[in-house]
Design an enzyme around this catalytic site. Structure first.
Site, PDB file in Angstrom:
ATOM      1  N   TYR A  24       0.825  -1.214   0.000  1.00 63.91           N
ATOM      2  CA  TYR A  24       0.000   0.000   0.000  1.00 63.91           C
ATOM      3  C   TYR A  24       0.858   1.263   0.000  1.00 63.91           C
ATOM      4  CZ  TYR A  24       0.769   0.646   5.109  1.00 63.91           C
ATOM      5  OH  TYR A  24       1.313   0.850   6.353  1.00 63.91           O
ATOM      6  N   CYS A  25       0.257   2.349  -0.520  1.00 65.76           N
ATOM      7  CA  CYS A  25       0.805   3.697  -0.378  1.00 65.76           C
ATOM      8  C   CYS A  25      -0.277   4.521   0.310  1.00 65.76           C
ATOM      9  CB  CYS A  25       1.237   4.283  -1.716  1.00 65.76           C
ATOM     10  SG  CYS A  25      -0.087   4.483  -2.943  1.00 65.76           S
ATOM     11  N   PHE A  26      -0.305   5.831   0.119  1.00 67.33           N
ATOM     12  CA  PHE A  26      -1.263   6.630   0.883  1.00 67.33           C
ATOM     13  C   PHE A  26      -2.702   6.434   0.409  1.00 67.33           C
ATOM     14  CE2 PHE A  26      -3.541  10.633   1.891  1.00 67.33           C
ATOM     15  CZ  PHE A  26      -3.559  10.478   3.259  1.00 67.33           C
ATOM     16  N   TYR A  78      -3.502   3.385   2.397  1.00 70.09           N
ATOM     17  CA  TYR A  78      -3.503   3.691   3.830  1.00 70.09           C
ATOM     18  C   TYR A  78      -4.761   4.428   4.241  1.00 70.09           C
ATOM     19  CZ  TYR A  78      -2.427   6.285   8.097  1.00 70.09           C
ATOM     20  OH  TYR A  78      -2.510   6.848   9.354  1.00 70.09           O
TER      21      TYR A  78
END
Length: 271
Positions: free
Chosen positions: A94-96, A123
């Site tokens: 995952y990223c933001f 996220y």
């Protein structure tokens, strides 16, 4: 398997390992249990790309990102992801917001002949799910508070109970005036995330009553969520009575002997 995954409850129940490709500065503000920060960009690289985005737009920013993360730097970061996947075959990414950074990381991993699924919404979506679960958690269990004076052994008793959650352990603080530990306290976001993990897992185990130590609004620098304070204010309180000599022994062991061992393990020695 789909390239995207949003069954957040299963991540909590299975303690799924996670690769967090956000920059370190983002990770430090808050992350999830079992997540390892293996960023696609360093803080400095992210700052450069962000400045470019503001001044020249998305296309130029993406081009700069590809230039900054190329060659040996790119290979090192892909290797770190693949090594983690080797050790944790069920890992997710995952990223933001589940956008460009995790998608690019997923693509680079795929080019190495490996496949990894990323969190839908990243996220932000997972964090929103946990906050919603935390805000509504009081509807799913009856809290019972354990109180008593310092050194009465409340934490010792909590550790014996399967339906207990140790709030001080989650906050990495003993809860008293001298409760600070040698390691940093959990961030507010991490405390909330970790608490929600525990609440979901205990509910899945079938516990209708959960036991907590009687805490104030704060545990060191961490504060209790409002919904949690509300639930606790209406719960029964059990006072643990312990003889003075036992309280002295427990306090000495926890605040002096065990604390000294922690300092020694961290490299602090007597002058």
């Amino acid at each position: 398997m789909s390239e995207l995954f949003d069954d957040f409850k299963s991540i909590v129940l299975k303690n799924t390992p996670l690769i967090d490709v956000r920059a370190p500065i983002e990770f430090k503000k808050g992350a999830f249990l079992n997540a390892l920060n293996l960023p696609i960009m360093s803080d400095e690289e992210r700052h450069e790309v962000g400045t470019c985005y503001k001044n020249e737009g998305n296309t130029k920013a993406v081009e700069l990102g590809y230039r900054l993360v190329s060659g040996d730097i790119k290979e090192q970061r892909i290797k770190a992801w693949v090594d983690f996947m080797d050790a944790n075959p069920d890992a997710l990414l995952y990223c933001f917001r589940g956008g460009q950074r995790s998608k690019i990381a997923q693509q680079w991993i795929s080019e190495r002949g490996r496949e990894i699924v990323r969190l839908k919404g990243g996220y932000k979506a997972f964090r929103s799910y946990l906050i919603n679960e935390l805000d509504n958690s009081y509807k799913h269990f009856k809290p019972l508070l354990l109180g008593g004076r310092t050194g009465s052994g409340k934490t010792i008793e909590l550790k014996k109970m399967q339906n207990a959650i140790d709030l001080e352990a989650l906050a990495n603080h003993r809860g008293s005036s001298f409760g600070q530990k040698i390691t940093p306290q959990t961030s507010q976001i991490d405390f909330e995330n970790n608490l929600t993990y525990k609440l979901i897992q205990k509910r899945e185990e079938g516990f209708e009553t959960l036991v907590f130590e009687d805490e104030g609004k704060h545990i060191g620098s961490v504060f209790m969520p409002e919904s949690f304070i509300y639930a606790m204010s209406k719960s029964p309180l059990v006072i643990l009575e312990t003889p003075l000599d036992e309280r002295v022994e427990i306090t000495l062991r926890e605040y002096v002997i065990e604390a000294q061992k922690m300092y020694e393990r961290a490299g602090y020695k007597d002058a």
